[in-house]
Design a protein around this motif. Structure first.
Motif, PDB file in Angstrom:
ATOM      1  N   SER A 160       0.829  -1.211   0.000  1.00 20.01           N
ATOM      2  CA  SER A 160       0.000   0.000   0.000  1.00 20.01           C
ATOM      3  C   SER A 160       0.861   1.257   0.000  1.00 20.01           C
ATOM      4  N   ALA A 161       1.936   1.239   0.794  1.00 16.71           N
ATOM      5  CA  ALA A 161       2.826   2.400   0.862  1.00 16.71           C
ATOM      6  C   ALA A 161       3.545   2.624  -0.467  1.00 16.71           C
ATOM      7  N   LEU A 162       3.957   1.542  -1.122  1.00 17.17           N
ATOM      8  CA  LEU A 162       4.643   1.676  -2.408  1.00 17.17           C
ATOM      9  C   LEU A 162       3.711   2.240  -3.479  1.00 17.17           C
ATOM     10  N   LEU A 163       2.466   1.809  -3.458  1.00 16.80           N
ATOM     11  CA  LEU A 163       1.507   2.338  -4.427  1.00 16.80           C
ATOM     12  C   LEU A 163       1.265   3.829  -4.189  1.00 16.80           C
ATOM     13  N   SER A 164       1.209   4.223  -2.915  1.00 15.70           N
ATOM     14  CA  SER A 164       1.046   5.645  -2.595  1.00 15.70           C
ATOM     15  C   SER A 164       2.269   6.439  -3.042  1.00 15.70           C
ATOM     16  N   LEU A 165       3.449   5.864  -2.843  1.00 19.58           N
ATOM     17  CA  LEU A 165       4.680   6.530  -3.267  1.00 19.58           C
ATOM     18  C   LEU A 165       4.727   6.654  -4.787  1.00 19.58           C
ATOM     19  N   GLY A 166       4.341   5.588  -5.476  1.00 18.12           N
ATOM     20  CA  GLY A 166       4.334   5.623  -6.934  1.00 18.12           C
ATOM     21  C   GLY A 166       3.419   6.702  -7.473  1.00 18.12           C
ATOM     22  N   LYS A 167       2.240   6.828  -6.878  1.00 17.12           N
ATOM     23  CA  LYS A 167       1.302   7.865  -7.311  1.00 17.12           C
ATOM     24  C   LYS A 167       1.862   9.254  -7.026  1.00 17.12           C
ATOM     25  N   ALA A 168       2.495   9.396  -5.857  1.00 19.12           N
ATOM     26  CA  ALA A 168       3.039  10.701  -5.480  1.00 19.12           C
ATOM     27  C   ALA A 168       4.150  11.150  -6.424  1.00 19.12           C
ATOM     28  N   LEU A 169       4.920  10.200  -6.923  1.00 20.54           N
ATOM     29  CA  LEU A 169       6.086  10.551  -7.738  1.00 20.54           C
ATOM     30  C   LEU A 169       5.823  10.555  -9.239  1.00 20.54           C
ATOM     31  N   PHE A 170       4.908   9.688  -9.706  1.00 17.87           N
ATOM     32  CA  PHE A 170       4.845   9.466 -11.151  1.00 17.87           C
ATOM     33  C   PHE A 170       3.487   9.676 -11.813  1.00 17.87           C
ATOM     34  N   SER A 171       2.414   9.756 -11.044  1.00 13.41           N
ATOM     35  CA  SER A 171       1.114   9.922 -11.699  1.00 13.41           C
ATOM     36  C   SER A 171       0.975  11.338 -12.244  1.00 13.41           C
ATOM     37  N   SER A 172       0.183  11.477 -13.291  1.00 13.34           N
ATOM     38  CA  SER A 172      -0.024  12.796 -13.900  1.00 13.34           C
ATOM     39  C   SER A 172      -0.701  13.740 -12.921  1.00 13.34           C
ATOM     40  N   THR A 173      -1.531  13.195 -12.046  1.00 10.04           N
ATOM     41  CA  THR A 173      -2.211  14.020 -11.043  1.00 10.04           C
ATOM     42  C   THR A 173      -1.207  14.639 -10.088  1.00 10.04           C
ATOM     43  N   SER A 174      -0.213  13.837  -9.684  1.00 11.65           N
ATOM     44  CA  SER A 174       0.790  14.358  -8.750  1.00 11.65           C
ATOM     45  C   SER A 174       1.625  15.447  -9.404  1.00 11.65           C
ATOM     46  N   ASP A 175       1.911  15.308 -10.695  1.00  7.66           N
ATOM     47  CA  ASP A 175       2.681  16.337 -11.396  1.00  7.66           C
ATOM     48  C   ASP A 175       1.927  17.661 -11.418  1.00  7.66           C
ATOM     49  N   GLN A 176       0.611  17.576 -11.627  1.00  3.64           N
ATOM     50  CA  GLN A 176      -0.197  18.790 -11.662  1.00  3.64           C
ATOM     51  C   GLN A 176      -0.261  19.446 -10.293  1.00  3.64           C
ATOM     52  N   ILE A 177      -0.360  18.610  -9.242  1.00  2.00           N
ATOM     53  CA  ILE A 177      -0.439  19.145  -7.884  1.00  2.00           C
ATOM     54  C   ILE A 177       0.864  19.813  -7.482  1.00  2.00           C
ATOM     55  N   ASN A 178       1.998  19.210  -7.905  1.00  3.55           N
ATOM     56  CA  ASN A 178       3.299  19.699  -7.472  1.00  3.55           C
ATOM     57  C   ASN A 178       3.804  20.893  -8.278  1.00  3.55           C
ATOM     58  N   ARG A 179       3.112  21.249  -9.335  1.00  5.37           N
ATOM     59  CA  ARG A 179       3.551  22.392 -10.139  1.00  5.37           C
ATOM     60  C   ARG A 179       3.248  23.703  -9.422  1.00  5.37           C
TER      61      ARG A 179
END
Length: 242
Positions: free
Chosen positions: A223-242
């Motif tokens: 579960s933690a790895l999936l959360s980390l993957g989303k935080a680092l690589f999902s398109s949603t995370s990129d938009q949030i971090n901009r």
């Protein structure tokens, strides 16, 4: 009928059978030492036979669709003699063997992890493959293998994350901190990842065992790895971090 209910019933039957086995052994030993007291009292053996028959009846009823249950013998034709203790004991052993087989079947059954391979497409290919392997091991209840592969996926995710955001990778813990300082990992996930890094370093990398790599730990790791993957690589995370 739910799987949980079935498991609970098997445990209940097993406990009853073990108690009956213990009582039979105790009464047999007493009958050998004091035959006048126990062998002359036929109701003692009759009572044990009745308890066995009630247990057998409940098990046969519960597993009525399983033809192998018919192999467990009835005690109705037993005579009320001391030899019946030994015969009954062997009958109870057959019940315990049957129940053990049922427990193993449940343990071998595949369980699911709520993720689809398509949901991992945003991850780097090498990391995606590792996580799918870890999920497969988890689903087949190989928690120790799951935790080992999760550790490799953990390192891969952090390395790839550092590479993506132009950070130097200098070990797993330092990589996690660098990504946190970069604003890519939130505080609650950061703490979980540091705990998992310590667990991976001290327990998994050192000497993994089934006691260390539990089902609960494997699920948490995934579960933690999936959360980390989303935080680092999902398109949603990129938009949030901009």
């Amino acid at each position: 009928m739910s799987q949980t209910f079935k498991k609970e019933k098997i445990i209940e039957f097993e406990e009853r059978a073990k108690k009956l086995k213990s009582d039979i052994t105790e009464l047999y030993n007493i009958s050998i030492q004091s035959p006048f007291i126990y062998i002359s009292e036929e109701y003692v053996i009759e009572r044990i036979i009745k308890i066995y028959e009630n247990l057998r009846k409940d098990i046969v009823s519960f597993f009525k669709d399983d033809p192998t249950i018919r192999s467990i013998p009835s005690a109705e034709d037993l005579r009320t003699s001391s030899d019946d203790f030994l015969i009954l004991s062997s009958y109870v052993d057959q019940i315990l063997g049957f129940l053990k087989g049922k427990k193993l079947m449940f343990e071998d059954e595949k369980r699911s992890f709520p993720i689809d391979e398509n949901e991992l497409n945003y991850l780097p290919q090498s990391t995606q493959q590792l996580i799918m392997e870890a999920i497969s091991e988890f689903e087949y209840r190989h928690s120790y293998a799951c935790c080992c592969i999760c550790g490799l996926a953990f390192e891969s995710l952090v390395k790839e994350g550092c590479k993506k955001y132009g950070l130097e990778y200098n070990g797993l813990a330092n990589g996690i901190r660098a990504l946190k300082e970069k604003g890519k990992i939130k505080e609650d996930l950061f703490k979980t990842l540091l705990d998992l890094e310590k667990y991976y370093r001290d327990k998994i990398s050192a000497h993994v065992t089934s006691e260390v790599a539990t089902d609960e730990k494997a699920r948490l790791f995934l579960s933690a790895l999936l959360s980390l993957g989303k935080a680092l690589f999902s398109s949603t995370s990129d938009q949030i971090n901009r």
